[in-house]
Motif scaffolding. Structure first.
Motif, PDB file in Angstrom:
ATOM      1  N   ASN A 268     -29.138  63.109  -4.418  1.00 29.55           N
ATOM      2  CA  ASN A 268     -29.973  62.152  -5.161  1.00 29.55           C
ATOM      3  C   ASN A 268     -31.374  62.064  -4.569  1.00 29.55           C
ATOM      4  O   ASN A 268     -32.362  62.005  -5.301  1.00 29.55           O
ATOM      5  CB  ASN A 268     -29.311  60.779  -5.191  1.00 29.55           C
ATOM      6  CG  ASN A 268     -28.381  60.650  -6.385  1.00 29.55           C
ATOM      7  OD1 ASN A 268     -28.719  61.097  -7.488  1.00 29.55           O
ATOM      8  ND2 ASN A 268     -27.200  60.079  -6.175  1.00 29.55           N
ATOM      9  N   LYS A 291     -21.251  61.514 -10.352  1.00 23.06           N
ATOM     10  CA  LYS A 291     -22.131  61.447 -11.532  1.00 23.06           C
ATOM     11  C   LYS A 291     -23.565  61.405 -11.020  1.00 23.06           C
ATOM     12  O   LYS A 291     -23.873  60.695 -10.073  1.00 23.06           O
ATOM     13  CB  LYS A 291     -21.854  60.168 -12.322  1.00 23.06           C
ATOM     14  CG  LYS A 291     -20.420  60.012 -12.780  1.00 23.06           C
ATOM     15  CD  LYS A 291     -20.282  60.298 -14.271  1.00 23.06           C
ATOM     16  CE  LYS A 291     -18.886  60.098 -14.799  1.00 23.06           C
ATOM     17  NZ  LYS A 291     -17.801  60.750 -14.058  1.00 23.06           N
ATOM     18  N   TYR A 292     -24.420  62.162 -11.636  1.00 19.95           N
ATOM     19  CA  TYR A 292     -25.846  62.103 -11.289  1.00 19.95           C
ATOM     20  C   TYR A 292     -26.595  61.646 -12.531  1.00 19.95           C
ATOM     21  O   TYR A 292     -26.257  62.035 -13.650  1.00 19.95           O
ATOM     22  CB  TYR A 292     -26.334  63.477 -10.826  1.00 19.95           C
ATOM     23  CG  TYR A 292     -25.717  63.900  -9.511  1.00 19.95           C
ATOM     24  CD1 TYR A 292     -26.233  63.437  -8.300  1.00 19.95           C
ATOM     25  CD2 TYR A 292     -24.599  64.735  -9.483  1.00 19.95           C
ATOM     26  CE1 TYR A 292     -25.648  63.807  -7.089  1.00 19.95           C
ATOM     27  CE2 TYR A 292     -24.015  65.110  -8.278  1.00 19.95           C
ATOM     28  CZ  TYR A 292     -24.545  64.643  -7.081  1.00 19.95           C
ATOM     29  OH  TYR A 292     -23.974  65.003  -5.898  1.00 19.95           O
ATOM     30  N   HIS A 293     -27.600  60.812 -12.311  1.00 16.51           N
ATOM     31  CA  HIS A 293     -28.347  60.304 -13.462  1.00 16.51           C
ATOM     32  C   HIS A 293     -29.501  61.244 -13.731  1.00 16.51           C
ATOM     33  O   HIS A 293     -30.516  61.206 -13.036  1.00 16.51           O
ATOM     34  CB  HIS A 293     -28.812  58.871 -13.205  1.00 16.51           C
ATOM     35  CG  HIS A 293     -27.635  57.965 -12.986  1.00 16.51           C
ATOM     36  ND1 HIS A 293     -26.792  57.604 -14.015  1.00 16.51           N
ATOM     37  CD2 HIS A 293     -27.125  57.419 -11.857  1.00 16.51           C
ATOM     38  CE1 HIS A 293     -25.816  56.854 -13.538  1.00 16.51           C
ATOM     39  NE2 HIS A 293     -25.993  56.728 -12.228  1.00 16.51           N
ATOM     40  N   ARG A 295     -32.426  63.337 -15.971  1.00 18.61           N
ATOM     41  CA  ARG A 295     -33.394  63.168 -17.042  1.00 18.61           C
ATOM     42  C   ARG A 295     -33.326  64.364 -17.955  1.00 18.61           C
ATOM     43  O   ARG A 295     -32.730  65.378 -17.622  1.00 18.61           O
ATOM     44  CB  ARG A 295     -34.796  63.051 -16.436  1.00 18.61           C
ATOM     45  CG  ARG A 295     -34.899  61.792 -15.613  1.00 18.61           C
ATOM     46  CD  ARG A 295     -36.316  61.508 -15.228  1.00 18.61           C
ATOM     47  NE  ARG A 295     -36.338  60.316 -14.388  1.00 18.61           N
ATOM     48  CZ  ARG A 295     -37.323  60.008 -13.567  1.00 18.61           C
ATOM     49  NH1 ARG A 295     -38.383  60.816 -13.465  1.00 18.61           N
ATOM     50  NH2 ARG A 295     -37.284  58.915 -12.852  1.00 18.61           N
TER      51      ARG A 295
END
Ligand code: TXA
Ligand code: MG
Length: 363
Positions: A268, A291-293, A295
């Motif tokens: 992250n 989970k990675y947020h 874009r």
């Protein structure tokens, strides 16, 4: 993923789809004929696709090096069609070697043995040993047996790139450079064979693969390990090919090794850092819960923790990121740190970050 130019037929490179359970005789015959005439063709094996030539014909072998842009001191594996053929190409075959062959051939195991004189130096890079393997793929075996010669074959990628696991990968690398690609579908294993140097006692593991050190030791007792760990610069590998950077995508791959929470927080942090630099980022994950947020424009492939599936998809995923023009691949380490997947990831990496578990990311 990456099946762009499949079955297109070019003036130079022909792709023929072959039935992998019951290969069409005509296709095998014409491929074998090309081999006997000194041609170079790509064919499927259970590990990755190979770029094959008549292993007893020096000019044909030289064409392989040319097509791959491969350094000349990096010897090739000779693929044979029957276990007993080891005696045709090797001398002083040890009892341990015979046990390994009985246990694992046909299959993803390569043995390095003392070579017989008839094998050209172009195959062995001038060494007095030769690497031999009997692949567990019906098309490959039919091709070797029909051509009547051992097939010298490295992986069918341009040197330094990830090994090809589909005919489309081979096509992307070898288009216009070779005459024929036999398309036998996706390679089942996805990582290159385990290599054991059996010309010394005790034998030495040179490259990890699907067949693990433990499986080998169950058959022949304790072996030595010469697998280059962490890409150490001070380690001089015994297998000539293993000193080169390998399996590398065009993107810069940053491998983050540690326990799951530290991996996630470090990735992250890296994600934020490279975002500000406007880099296109791809994340290669293995932990299902991570989970990675992301874009828009950022990519995530999670291969999961099954060694079978992750092995099968690793190189394909690296090629997918390249096709997507990713600049940076942020890769989680695979949960089993001594698995062949980690060996390939370490060799593909431009940078390895050992994330500090207690104090959070070392950034
Ligand atoms: O699964 C595989 O092994 C695939 C498929 C096509 O069979 N082939 C493959 O070949 O991975 P290649 O050329 O990409 O890797 C062969 C490795 C190289 O690292 C080379 O240095 C090593 O085998 N090798 C070959 N002959 C050797 C020898 N006599 N002594 C030590 N290492 C050897
Ligand atoms: Mg290779």
């Amino acid at each position: 993923m990456g099946n762009q130019k499949r079955h297109e037929i070019d003036r130079n490179t022909q792709v023929i789809r072959v039935n992998k359970m019951n290969p069409e005789r005509t296709h095998i015959e014409s491929a074998a004929q090309l081999l006997r005439k000194g041609g170079v063709i790509a064919f499927p094996t259970e590990t990755v696709y190979g770029l094959g030539a008549n292993g007893l014909h020096e000019p044909a072998i030289k064409k392989i090096y040319l097509a791959k842009k491969r350094p000349h001191d990096n010897p090739l594996i000779l693929h044979i069609g029957y276990k007993k053929d080891i005696e045709l190409y090797a001398r002083d075959v040890s009892a341990a070697t015979k046990k390994l062959i009985r246990a694992f051939w046909p299959g993803p195991l390569t043995v390095v043995v003392k070579k017989r004189k008839k094998i050209p130096d172009a195959v062995t890079g001038g060494l007095d040993t030769v690497a031999l393997r009997m692949p567990d793929n019906i098309i490959a075996l039919a091709l070797i047996r029909t051509s009547g010669v051992p097939i010298a074959a490295p992986s069918a990628n341009v040197s330094g790139k990830p090994s090809p696991t589909t005919a489309a990968h081979v096509y992307n690398d070898m288009y216009g450079k070779i005459e024929l690609i036999l398309d036998g579908g996706r390679a089942d294993v996805g990582l290159e064979s385990t290599i054991v140097d059996c010309s010394v006692d005790p034998p030495v593991l040179l490259r990890p693969g699907k067949i693990t050190r433990r499986q080998i030791e169950q058959v022949i007792g304790v072996i030595e390990n010469d697998v280059m760990k962490n890409g150490s610069l001070f380690h001089k590998p015994k297998s000539p090919g293993l000193k080169y950077r390998h399996y590398a995508p065009d993107a810069r791959l940053i491998l983050v090794e540690s326990e799951p929470p530290a991996i996630k927080s470090t990735i992250n942090a890296l994600l934020r850092q490279y975002r500000t630099q406007k880099k296109r980022i791809g994340i290669l994950a293995f932990f299902p819960g991570h989970k990675y947020h992301l874009r828009k424009n950022e990519l995530l492939v999670n291969l999961g923790m099954s060694t079978y599936r992750a092995s099968r998809k690793l190189f394909e995923t690296l090629r997918y990121f390249d096709a997507q023009k990713v600049d940076i691949i942020l890769a989680e380490s695979f949960p089993l740190s001594d698995h062949a997947i980690m060996n390939r990831l370490r060799k593909a990496a431009s940078e390895i970050i050992i994330a500090n578990n207690k104090d959070g990311p070392l950034l």
